[in-house]
Scaffold this motif. Structure first.
Motif, short mmCIF file in Angstrom:
data_model
loop_
_atom_site.label_atom_id
_atom_site.label_comp_id
_atom_site.label_asym_id
_atom_site.label_seq_id
_atom_site.Cartn_x
_atom_site.Cartn_y
_atom_site.Cartn_z
N MET A 269 -15.96 -4.14 -0.13
CA MET A 269 -15.44 -2.81 -0.43
C MET A 269 -14.58 -2.88 -1.70
O MET A 269 -13.70 -3.72 -1.83
N ILE A 270 -14.85 -1.96 -2.63
CA ILE A 270 -14.10 -1.93 -3.89
C ILE A 270 -13.27 -0.66 -4.04
O ILE A 270 -12.43 -0.58 -4.93
N TYR A 271 -13.52 0.35 -3.19
CA TYR A 271 -12.69 1.57 -3.24
C TYR A 271 -12.71 2.25 -1.88
O TYR A 271 -13.76 2.33 -1.23
N ASP A 272 -11.53 2.74 -1.48
CA ASP A 272 -11.40 3.48 -0.23
C ASP A 272 -10.38 4.59 -0.47
O ASP A 272 -9.22 4.31 -0.81
N TYR A 273 -10.80 5.83 -0.32
CA TYR A 273 -9.90 6.95 -0.54
C TYR A 273 -8.66 6.87 0.33
O TYR A 273 -7.59 7.38 -0.03
N CYS A 274 -8.77 6.21 1.48
CA CYS A 274 -7.62 6.12 2.40
C CYS A 274 -6.46 5.35 1.80
O CYS A 274 -5.31 5.55 2.20
N THR A 275 -6.75 4.44 0.86
CA THR A 275 -5.69 3.62 0.27
C THR A 275 -5.37 4.02 -1.16
O THR A 275 -4.62 3.31 -1.85
N ASP A 276 -5.93 5.14 -1.64
CA ASP A 276 -5.69 5.61 -3.00
C ASP A 276 -4.43 6.48 -3.01
O ASP A 276 -4.50 7.69 -2.79
N LYS A 277 -3.29 5.84 -3.29
CA LYS A 277 -2.01 6.56 -3.24
C LYS A 277 -1.89 7.60 -4.35
O LYS A 277 -1.13 8.56 -4.22
N SER A 278 -2.63 7.42 -5.46
CA SER A 278 -2.55 8.40 -6.53
C SER A 278 -3.17 9.72 -6.11
O SER A 278 -2.72 10.80 -6.55
N ARG A 279 -4.18 9.68 -5.28
CA ARG A 279 -4.81 10.89 -4.78
C ARG A 279 -4.15 11.39 -3.50
O ARG A 279 -4.01 12.59 -3.29
N TYR A 280 -3.78 10.44 -2.65
CA TYR A 280 -3.24 10.80 -1.34
C TYR A 280 -1.95 10.01 -1.08
O TYR A 280 -1.99 8.94 -0.47
N PRO A 281 -0.80 10.52 -1.60
CA PRO A 281 0.47 9.83 -1.31
C PRO A 281 0.70 9.65 0.19
O PRO A 281 1.27 8.66 0.63
N VAL A 282 0.24 10.63 0.96
CA VAL A 282 0.23 10.52 2.42
C VAL A 282 -1.23 10.42 2.84
O VAL A 282 -2.03 11.29 2.52
N ALA A 283 -1.58 9.35 3.53
CA ALA A 283 -2.97 9.12 3.90
C ALA A 283 -3.49 10.27 4.76
O ALA A 283 -2.78 10.79 5.62
N PRO A 284 -4.74 10.70 4.55
CA PRO A 284 -5.34 11.75 5.40
C PRO A 284 -5.32 11.35 6.86
O PRO A 284 -5.32 10.16 7.20
N PRO A 285 -5.29 12.32 7.77
CA PRO A 285 -5.13 12.01 9.18
C PRO A 285 -6.21 11.11 9.76
O PRO A 285 -5.95 10.30 10.64
N GLU A 286 -7.46 11.23 9.26
CA GLU A 286 -8.52 10.37 9.80
C GLU A 286 -8.28 8.91 9.43
O GLU A 286 -8.75 8.00 10.14
N CYS A 287 -7.55 8.66 8.33
CA CYS A 287 -7.25 7.29 7.94
C CYS A 287 -6.18 6.68 8.85
O CYS A 287 -6.16 5.46 9.05
N LEU A 288 -5.31 7.51 9.37
CA LEU A 288 -4.23 7.04 10.25
C LEU A 288 -4.69 6.91 11.68
O LEU A 288 -4.02 6.28 12.50
N ALA A 289 -5.86 7.49 12.00
CA ALA A 289 -6.33 7.48 13.38
C ALA A 289 -6.82 6.10 13.79
O ALA A 289 -6.92 5.81 14.99
#
Length: 291
Positions: A269-289
């Motif tokens: 894996m080279i990219y995961d939106y769940c860990t992209d702090k520039s786009r999501y300072p707070v991780a989306p809820p599905e990433c925290l689930a």
């Protein structure tokens, strides 16, 4: 020893029943025109081997695309694809499911991002649920997908969505509606594929442009397999717990699949939106689930 006629008949009946069960349980490879139709640039899609395989063509005049004749609500879709060899930078070969609606689109994407010769091929997956997307993940494939055919599969049921590459799960999106996470379950989706130019973003964020001196570009498809609830069709199909894809074995990854899934995420894996702090300072809820 000779068989009595009645015994011969019984054996023949059992063999026929076993064959019928096998065909219904494991699906069937389809010719292209049985389940699909060209949606874009008919001259750039060629049927091969009596329609059991097709060639998609991209040149400076056009790309091309095709779609299933029906939409489906839950099930499994798979195809064998051989991607563009050599310098394919700036090209995208896509295989996806789409509700073909605007404001509240549901979509499940495989997008194969072309590369410069010698670089790994990247597959991007994305999920739109009830109109919300921007859930990109990218994985570098661990083989050369242009050297031979490989199987790409989307499994979609009430419990989760799984993207497979040769039976290796590379993406899992669980049904977390109980946590307020949208999940595609109301809209049927068609099966689509396209080959097109996207050198403004496809390879290294658009830094690598398409080399038209290498055109035309070809990708190949075969072994089309769709098993699901066709719409229009029986109204109770999509909610039936007796559909094989809703069975216990398909409600979560088994131990082997989970090990393979973890291997992909750790090593490829080279990219995961769940860990992209520039786009999501707070991780989306599905990433925290969690998984």
């Amino acid at each position: 020893m000779a068989l009595y006629p009645s015994l011969r008949s019984l054996i023949a009946s059992l063999c026929f029943c076993f064959l019928a069960f096998s065909l219904s349980a494991f699906g069937r490879p389809a010719t292209f025109l049985q389940d699909f139709q060209v949606t874009w640039s008919d001259s750039h899609i060629r049927q091969i081997d009596g329609g059991r395989a097709i060639q998609l063509i991209l040149d400076q005049n056009s790309g091309c695309g095709f779609a299933s004749k029906h939409k489906y609500l839950f099930g499994r879709v798979s195809m064998k694809i051989k991607l563009i060899p050599g310098d394919s930078a700036g090209t995208v070969t896509a295989f996806y499911m789409n509700s073909d609606t605007d404001a509240v689109r549901d979509e499940l994407d495989f997008e194969f991002l072309g590369n410069r010769t010698g670089q790994p091929y990247t597959v991007q997956t994305n999920i739109y649920a009830q109109g919300k997307g921007n859930r990109e993940q990218r994985v570098n494939l661990w083989f050369d997908p242009a050297a031979d055919f490989h199987t790409y599969t989307i499994l979609w049921n009430h419990h989760h969505i799984v993207f497979y590459v040769d039976d290796v799960p590379i993406r899992v999106y669980k049904n977390n509606e109980a946590r307020g996470v949208p999940y595609p379950k109301l809209q049927p989706m068609g099966v689509f594929s396209t080959l097109w130019e996207a050198d403004d973003w496809a390879t290294r964020g658009g830094l690598e442009k398409i080399n038209w001196s290498k055109a035309p570009f070809f990708s190949y498809y075969k072994d089309f397999d769709i098993e699901g609830c066709a719409v229009p069709g029986p109204a109770n199909c999509a909610s039936s717990a007796t559909n094989w894809w809703e069975g216990t074995a398909y409600q979560a990854l088994n131990a082997l699949e989970y090990r393979r899934y973890r291997w992909v995420r750790i090593n490829h894996m080279i990219y995961d939106y769940c860990t992209d702090k520039s786009r999501y300072p707070v991780a989306p809820p599905e990433c925290l689930a969690g998984f």
